[in-house]
Design an enzyme around this catalytic site. Sequence first.
Site, PDB file in Angstrom:
ATOM      1  N   LYS A  67     -19.681 -15.409   2.023  1.00  0.00           N
ATOM      2  CA  LYS A  67     -21.128 -15.247   2.194  1.00  0.00           C
ATOM      3  C   LYS A  67     -21.843 -14.670   0.984  1.00  0.00           C
ATOM      4  O   LYS A  67     -21.376 -13.696   0.389  1.00  0.00           O
ATOM      5  CB  LYS A  67     -21.383 -14.288   3.355  1.00  0.00           C
TER       6      LYS A  67
ATOM      7  N   GLY B  98      -8.504  -7.236  -1.125  1.00  0.00           N
ATOM      8  CA  GLY B  98      -8.754  -8.125   0.007  1.00  0.00           C
ATOM      9  C   GLY B  98      -8.238  -9.532  -0.234  1.00  0.00           C
ATOM     10  O   GLY B  98      -7.133  -9.734  -0.740  1.00  0.00           O
TER      11      GLY B  98
ATOM     12  N   GLY C  41     -13.210  -3.730   0.398  1.00  0.00           N
ATOM     13  CA  GLY C  41     -14.581  -3.214   0.558  1.00  0.00           C
ATOM     14  C   GLY C  41     -14.941  -2.212  -0.526  1.00  0.00           C
ATOM     15  O   GLY C  41     -16.046  -2.241  -1.084  1.00  0.00           O
TER      16      GLY C  41
ATOM     17  N   ARG D 216       0.829  -1.211   0.000  1.00  0.00           N
ATOM     18  CA  ARG D 216       0.000   0.000   0.000  1.00  0.00           C
ATOM     19  C   ARG D 216       0.863   1.260   0.000  1.00  0.00           C
ATOM     20  O   ARG D 216       0.473   2.261  -0.599  1.00  0.00           O
ATOM     21  CB  ARG D 216      -0.933   0.002   1.208  1.00  0.00           C
TER      22      ARG D 216
END
Length: 402
Positions: free
Chosen positions: A204, A359, A382, A37
């Site tokens: 999920k 992610g 996200g 990053r």
Amino acid sequence: MSKQSVKDISHKDQKVLMRVDFNVPLDAKGQIIDDRRIRMALPSIQHVLKEGGRLILMSHLGRPSGNGPESAYSLRPAAERLDDLLGKDHDVQFSTDCIGPVAEEAVNAVEPGHVLVLENLRFHSGEKSNDPAFAAALADHADIYVNDAFGTAHRNHASMVGVPEKMTGKPHVAGLLLMKELEFLSSAITEAKSPFFAVLGGAKVSDKLGAIQYLLDRVDVILVGGAMAYTFLASQGHVTGNSLVEKDMIETAGELLGRAKDSGKTILLPEDHQCAKSLEDAEGVRICEIGVPPDYMGLDIGPETAKAWKSEISKAKTVVWNGPLGVFETPPFDQGSREVAEGVVTATRHHAVSIVGGGETAAAVESFGLAGRFSHVSTGGGASLKMLEGVSFRSVELLDDA
Ligand code: AMP
């Protein structure tokens, strides 16, 4: 909507307040495990320094309580790493607070071509609550606002929205990393070439529901793997053993399959699985077809599915991927994601545009050594998922139009 970038304005002698995403993983001793990053922010940082700006960097790191400094979440190691990466020509100073007298003194001391890193924004609760007084104190530091923190673009925190709102009449521009992320994640989807494949996996269905709904209208094929495949298979009446199934999403999964069928879109589900009684049971791994027997969990797509999907996806012209297809952290349950990643690399070699959401999926393709062979690997987990849902960000809307 295209935005002005750091390249569109002059930085000479200006105090430039840049929001970066230096939320790097640290080990127990406070050493940086992965500085990607920080390295991704270098193009914007180097541009401002080359142009003679006085650069002030702000970021969050981790999840401190917001009640003051906590040494485990200090940005000092990130400042030190940046100092190493920039070399001798640019000084990197560190301020132990991001606002208040300490910060103000440090901000006023920054010379053109040099850098000040402010301590973790989240040591103040006002960052997450977008407190107006906190935002105003940060805004007072500078003449120019730069947002290069794609990983936080979906969050309406003070440094993302409150600060540019307070800096009225001063330039608000995008950093080069943010520009690149927006370009890939929005135009690559809205202007995608067919065949357009989405690969969705991870834990999920409920997390990916918005993305499935948005993408279903735009793609030709969705490959659904990971644990969420079992909720879809359950909706078709298949046995799923102890696999992770979201019972309250079974009906929704069935509706999505129906919607895909009615609109001539294809949702492919795994036809075989790598199963085990538990993640630790490496000896007892077996291949199951169609359903997963009682006592077993589906932990990866099976070899036949992986082979078929690899071959299909290698013909794609556009690919977006969010969520690993199995528990890639624990071999052999990395095999499905690895094979499909190889198929995407083949497509990319044949000029497909391939985008990996950040992610876990970015971690997976990096662990396969394939990250450099995709068109774009996003730095935001996200935030990239939100873009796949077609959501627009307030933090981006606030930047000056090109
Ligand atoms: P997400 O953050 O939703 O993309 O989920 C990523 C996580 O899903 C990874 O840590 C994987 O280990 C996990 N995962 C993928 N496939 C499965 C599976 N079949 N069963 C359980 N967990 C899975």
